[in-house]
Design a protein around this motif. Structure first.
Motif, PDB file in Angstrom:
ATOM      1  N   ILE A  74      18.344 -51.887  -6.125  1.00 43.37           N
ATOM      2  CA  ILE A  74      17.167 -52.757  -6.272  1.00 43.37           C
ATOM      3  C   ILE A  74      16.509 -52.994  -4.912  1.00 43.37           C
ATOM      4  CG2 ILE A  74      16.412 -55.084  -6.885  1.00 43.37           C
ATOM      5  CD1 ILE A  74      18.800 -55.071  -8.925  1.00 43.37           C
ATOM      6  N   LYS A  75      17.326 -53.300  -3.911  1.00 37.79           N
ATOM      7  CA  LYS A  75      16.781 -53.532  -2.570  1.00 37.79           C
ATOM      8  C   LYS A  75      16.119 -52.270  -2.026  1.00 37.79           C
ATOM      9  CE  LYS A  75      19.307 -54.060   1.230  1.00 37.79           C
ATOM     10  NZ  LYS A  75      20.145 -54.620   2.320  1.00 37.79           N
ATOM     11  N   GLY A  76      16.710 -51.108  -2.314  1.00 34.88           N
ATOM     12  CA  GLY A  76      16.121 -49.853  -1.864  1.00 34.88           C
ATOM     13  C   GLY A  76      14.768 -49.590  -2.504  1.00 34.88           C
ATOM     14  N   ILE A  77      14.633 -49.906  -3.793  1.00 31.33           N
ATOM     15  CA  ILE A  77      13.351 -49.711  -4.479  1.00 31.33           C
ATOM     16  C   ILE A  77      12.293 -50.662  -3.920  1.00 31.33           C
ATOM     17  CG2 ILE A  77      12.165 -49.881  -6.705  1.00 31.33           C
ATOM     18  CD1 ILE A  77      14.809 -49.012  -8.019  1.00 31.33           C
ATOM     19  N   VAL A  78      12.693 -51.905  -3.683  1.00 28.58           N
ATOM     20  CA  VAL A  78      11.770 -52.872  -3.072  1.00 28.58           C
ATOM     21  C   VAL A  78      11.334 -52.392  -1.690  1.00 28.58           C
ATOM     22  CG1 VAL A  78      11.572 -55.210  -2.129  1.00 28.58           C
ATOM     23  CG2 VAL A  78      12.670 -54.856  -4.345  1.00 28.58           C
ATOM     24  N   GLY A  81       8.886 -49.568  -1.942  1.00 25.26           N
ATOM     25  CA  GLY A  81       7.563 -50.077  -2.280  1.00 25.26           C
ATOM     26  C   GLY A  81       6.845 -50.653  -1.077  1.00 25.26           C
ATOM     27  N   LEU A  82       7.580 -51.383  -0.250  1.00 27.60           N
ATOM     28  CA  LEU A  82       6.978 -51.943   0.970  1.00 27.60           C
ATOM     29  C   LEU A  82       6.558 -50.836   1.936  1.00 27.60           C
ATOM     30  CD1 LEU A  82       9.399 -54.944   1.633  1.00 27.60           C
ATOM     31  CD2 LEU A  82       7.001 -55.098   0.941  1.00 27.60           C
ATOM     32  N   ASP A  83       7.423 -49.827   2.094  1.00 30.62           N
ATOM     33  CA  ASP A  83       7.109 -48.722   3.011  1.00 30.62           C
ATOM     34  C   ASP A  83       5.885 -47.935   2.538  1.00 30.62           C
ATOM     35  OD1 ASP A  83       9.285 -49.458   4.499  1.00 30.62           O
ATOM     36  OD2 ASP A  83      10.629 -47.945   3.639  1.00 30.62           O
ATOM     37  N   THR A  84       5.734 -47.828   1.216  1.00 33.19           N
ATOM     38  CA  THR A  84       4.638 -47.031   0.657  1.00 33.19           C
ATOM     39  C   THR A  84       3.318 -47.791   0.662  1.00 33.19           C
ATOM     40  OG1 THR A  84       6.197 -45.850  -0.777  1.00 33.19           O
ATOM     41  CG2 THR A  84       3.862 -45.744  -1.365  1.00 33.19           C
ATOM     42  N   TYR A  85       3.352 -49.047   0.230  1.00 34.68           N
ATOM     43  CA  TYR A  85       2.114 -49.795   0.040  1.00 34.68           C
ATOM     44  C   TYR A  85       1.821 -50.782   1.170  1.00 34.68           C
ATOM     45  CZ  TYR A  85       2.338 -47.748  -4.585  1.00 34.68           C
ATOM     46  OH  TYR A  85       2.390 -46.845  -5.615  1.00 34.68           O
ATOM     47  N   ALA A  86       2.767 -50.938   2.103  1.00 29.89           N
ATOM     48  CA  ALA A  86       2.501 -51.751   3.299  1.00 29.89           C
ATOM     49  C   ALA A  86       3.057 -51.020   4.517  1.00 29.89           C
ATOM     50  CB  ALA A  86       3.129 -53.132   3.151  1.00 29.89           C
ATOM     51  N   PRO A  87       2.506 -49.816   4.796  1.00 31.82           N
ATOM     52  CA  PRO A  87       3.072 -48.977   5.863  1.00 31.82           C
ATOM     53  C   PRO A  87       2.944 -49.574   7.261  1.00 31.82           C
ATOM     54  CG  PRO A  87       0.967 -48.095   5.106  1.00 31.82           C
ATOM     55  CD  PRO A  87       1.318 -49.212   4.180  1.00 31.82           C
ATOM     56  N   ASP A  88       2.017 -50.516   7.447  1.00 30.82           N
ATOM     57  CA  ASP A  88       1.812 -51.107   8.772  1.00 30.82           C
ATOM     58  C   ASP A  88       2.793 -52.240   9.074  1.00 30.82           C
ATOM     59  OD1 ASP A  88      -0.325 -49.409   9.159  1.00 30.82           O
ATOM     60  OD2 ASP A  88      -1.769 -50.817   8.284  1.00 30.82           O
ATOM     61  N   CYS A  89       3.601 -52.582   8.074  1.00 32.67           N
ATOM     62  CA  CYS A  89       4.565 -53.676   8.267  1.00 32.67           C
ATOM     63  C   CYS A  89       5.657 -53.227   9.236  1.00 32.67           C
ATOM     64  CB  CYS A  89       5.167 -54.070   6.926  1.00 32.67           C
ATOM     65  SG  CYS A  89       6.298 -55.472   7.017  1.00 32.67           S
ATOM     66  N   HIS A  90       5.946 -54.059  10.238  1.00 34.41           N
ATOM     67  CA  HIS A  90       6.981 -53.728  11.217  1.00 34.41           C
ATOM     68  C   HIS A  90       8.327 -53.583  10.529  1.00 34.41           C
ATOM     69  CE1 HIS A  90       9.701 -54.219  14.685  1.00 34.41           C
ATOM     70  NE2 HIS A  90       8.692 -53.680  15.369  1.00 34.41           N
ATOM     71  N   MET A  91       9.183 -52.668  11.048  1.00 30.28           N
ATOM     72  CA  MET A  91      10.456 -52.355  10.394  1.00 30.28           C
ATOM     73  C   MET A  91      11.320 -53.599  10.220  1.00 30.28           C
ATOM     74  SD  MET A  91      13.397 -49.593  11.481  1.00 30.28           S
ATOM     75  CE  MET A  91      12.225 -48.242  11.364  1.00 30.28           C
ATOM     76  N   SER A  92      11.413 -54.433  11.264  1.00 30.81           N
ATOM     77  CA  SER A  92      12.253 -55.627  11.170  1.00 30.81           C
ATOM     78  C   SER A  92      11.725 -56.593  10.123  1.00 30.81           C
ATOM     79  CB  SER A  92      12.340 -56.322  12.529  1.00 30.81           C
ATOM     80  OG  SER A  92      11.054 -56.712  12.974  1.00 30.81           O
ATOM     81  N   HIS A 238       4.820 -39.887  -2.676  1.00 33.42           N
ATOM     82  CA  HIS A 238       3.385 -39.903  -2.372  1.00 33.42           C
ATOM     83  C   HIS A 238       2.601 -40.816  -3.316  1.00 33.42           C
ATOM     84  CE1 HIS A 238       4.188 -36.643   0.401  1.00 33.42           C
ATOM     85  NE2 HIS A 238       4.754 -35.957  -0.573  1.00 33.42           N
ATOM     86  N   LYS A 239       3.143 -41.998  -3.538  1.00 33.71           N
ATOM     87  CA  LYS A 239       2.467 -43.012  -4.362  1.00 33.71           C
ATOM     88  C   LYS A 239       2.173 -42.529  -5.783  1.00 33.71           C
ATOM     89  CE  LYS A 239       0.232 -45.317  -0.427  1.00 33.71           C
ATOM     90  NZ  LYS A 239      -1.038 -45.865   0.107  1.00 33.71           N
ATOM     91  N   ASP A 240       2.961 -41.607  -6.287  1.00 34.07           N
ATOM     92  CA  ASP A 240       2.768 -41.136  -7.661  1.00 34.07           C
ATOM     93  C   ASP A 240       2.925 -42.327  -8.614  1.00 34.07           C
ATOM     94  OD1 ASP A 240       2.756 -38.561  -9.519  1.00 34.07           O
ATOM     95  OD2 ASP A 240       4.253 -39.949 -10.335  1.00 34.07           O
ATOM     96  N   VAL A 241       1.891 -42.535  -9.454  1.00 35.01           N
ATOM     97  CA  VAL A 241       1.864 -43.724 -10.317  1.00 35.01           C
ATOM     98  C   VAL A 241       3.023 -43.703 -11.309  1.00 35.01           C
ATOM     99  CG1 VAL A 241       0.525 -44.983 -12.044  1.00 35.01           C
ATOM    100  CG2 VAL A 241      -0.635 -43.980 -10.067  1.00 35.01           C
ATOM    101  N   LYS A 242       3.295 -42.537 -11.897  1.00 37.53           N
ATOM    102  CA  LYS A 242       4.348 -42.443 -12.917  1.00 37.53           C
ATOM    103  C   LYS A 242       5.709 -42.785 -12.319  1.00 37.53           C
ATOM    104  CE  LYS A 242       3.356 -38.157 -13.555  1.00 37.53           C
ATOM    105  NZ  LYS A 242       2.248 -38.128 -12.600  1.00 37.53           N
ATOM    106  N   VAL A 243       6.003 -42.227 -11.169  1.00 40.03           N
ATOM    107  CA  VAL A 243       7.294 -42.474 -10.526  1.00 40.03           C
ATOM    108  C   VAL A 243       7.381 -43.935 -10.068  1.00 40.03           C
ATOM    109  CG1 VAL A 243       8.806 -41.845  -8.616  1.00 40.03           C
ATOM    110  CG2 VAL A 243       7.524 -40.077  -9.813  1.00 40.03           C
ATOM    111  N   THR A 244       6.269 -44.472  -9.551  1.00 39.62           N
ATOM    112  CA  THR A 244       6.262 -45.861  -9.095  1.00 39.62           C
ATOM    113  C   THR A 244       6.538 -46.818 -10.248  1.00 39.62           C
ATOM    114  OG1 THR A 244       4.678 -45.334  -7.335  1.00 39.62           O
ATOM    115  CG2 THR A 244       4.905 -47.653  -7.965  1.00 39.62           C
ATOM    116  N   VAL A 245       5.841 -46.616 -11.363  1.00 42.10           N
ATOM    117  CA  VAL A 245       6.055 -47.464 -12.548  1.00 42.10           C
ATOM    118  C   VAL A 245       7.491 -47.326 -13.040  1.00 42.10           C
ATOM    119  CG1 VAL A 245       5.414 -47.839 -14.960  1.00 42.10           C
ATOM    120  CG2 VAL A 245       3.636 -47.451 -13.240  1.00 42.10           C
TER     121      VAL A 245
END
Length: 369
Positions: A74-78, A81-92, A238-245
């Motif tokens: 669950i944490k990995g999926i979250v 999602g953050l890495d894909t849709y908020a790529p500018d977020c600092h790693m820490s 690559h933000k594929d909608v089917k895989v993301t859902v």
């Protein structure tokens, strides 16, 4: 697949599916011979009270490992999602966010469901989990073909069989086939519980499980090849909608499926800590909170699912799946009766037990170095 190779990986999934069916047969024989429907009670009849306690300890450690595995996924999926849709977020900050979101999910969903008086309210979780698994499987296959990854496969570079890593791959297939603690309650819940009907259920379920494991493993490996992660959902789709859902739906099914382990774990913990006491819902809920709190504390610093799968799949899982059920059959069935079944039980118990022990020692050495 990345560890043992494509062909060997498929063969291991199929082989351990067959071995799992045989050990489930051993478990059903033990249940019929003893008249018991719980691991600890079968151990008590076969080996005495001390081994019943040992069995409970192994079971609760295994449940902790399974629940932690769910939370890490669950944490990995979250995080994905953050890495894909908020790529500018600092790693820490991203690490902090994923831990905060995980704790919110646990506090708002897992804990309330884990404190329910019984499991009847969670009967829908299996159906929901099955739906999202099949949806995710379809999304992965469609992604492979629709996005042109077939043309990108470097067939000459694919490793078919890496026998040097065979032992390293054993814990993963042992882990994914762990269903033994749930089989006897399902057998008891059948409308007409007969061995013939239960074997039919087991054949179909294990065949479907093997099919899902093989299809997902093959297509994910062909898509990402040697760059695939142990938690395949965190790969770059690559933000594929089917895989993301599918990924977030699957994560949600894991969130509401985790309380099943909390319920079983709290019952065993209560039995171990307060033997002979009368039923107390307050005490059970307290044990459930302790169980879940431990899982969260372990999960927060862990980001690599392979470490969880490796340790659990080489320690408690083989004991529950491939050592106890054959040991029950060997103890309960006299020598002249079902001789070849006894031989099979010995072979499975010794072979899987030895491979798991070697793998566990290797992992401990690697972690300590």
């Amino acid at each position: 697949m990345r560890i043992v190779g494509l062909a060997l990986g498929v063969a291991m999934i199929a082989l351990f599916g067959v071995l799992t069916f045989y050990t489930l047969h051993c478990l059903l024989v033990a249940s019929e011979r003893t008249g018991q429907t719980a691991f600890n009670e079968i151990s008590r009849v076969c080996f005495g009270d001390r081994w019943a306690t040992v069995t409970d300890v192994v079971l609760i450690l295994n449940l902790l490992g399974l629940a932690i595995g769910f939370l890490v996924v669950i944490k990995g999926i979250v995080g994905a999602g953050l890495d894909t849709y908020a790529p500018d977020c600092h790693m820490s900050m991203a690490m902090c966010y994923r831990n905060v979101i995980l704790m919110l999910l646990v506090f708002l969903l897992v804990l309330p469901l884990g404190l329910l008086p019984n499991l009847r309210s969670l009967s829908f979780t299996s159906l929901l989990g099955f739906f999202w698994v099949m949806f995710l499987l379809s999304a992965v296959v469609v992604f492979f073909f629709a996005d042109g990854h077939l043309a990108d496969v470097r067939w000459g570079e694919l490793e078919m069989a890496n026998w040097e890593n065979f032992v390293d791959g054993v814990p993963y297939v042992v882990y994914v086939y762990l269903c033994h603690p749930n089989v006897l309650p399902v057998y008891e819940a059948l409308t007409r519980p007969t061995p013939k009907r239960m074997y039919k259920v087991l054949r179909r379920v294990l065949a479907l499980a093997a099919f899902v494991y093989i299809v997902v493993a093959v297509f994910v490996y062909l898509t990402f090849q040697n760059h695939v992660f142990s938690n395949f959902i965190v790969n770059n789709f690559h933000k594929d909608v089917k895989v993301t859902v599918g990924a977030f739906g699957f994560a949600f099914s894991l969130v509401i499926g985790t309380p099943v382990y909390v319920h079983t774990g709290r019952t065993i913990m209560d039995r171990l800590l307060f033997p002979g006491r009368e039923y107390s819902l307050f005490r059970l809920r307290a044990c459930g909170i302790v169980f879940l709190a431990f899982c969260v504390c372990v999960t927060l610093p862990v980001n690599d699912l392979s470490k969880v799968l490796g340790i659990v799949g080489a320690s408690t899982s083989p004991i529950v799946s491939f050592i106890l059920p054959p040991a029950y059959l060997i103890h309960l069935v006299p020598e002249p009766e079902r001789r070849w079944e006894r031989y099979g039980a010995w072979i499975i118990m010794l072979a899987v037990g030895s491979l798991s022990a070697v793998s566990l020692v290797k992992q401990i050495i690697q972690l300590s170095s």
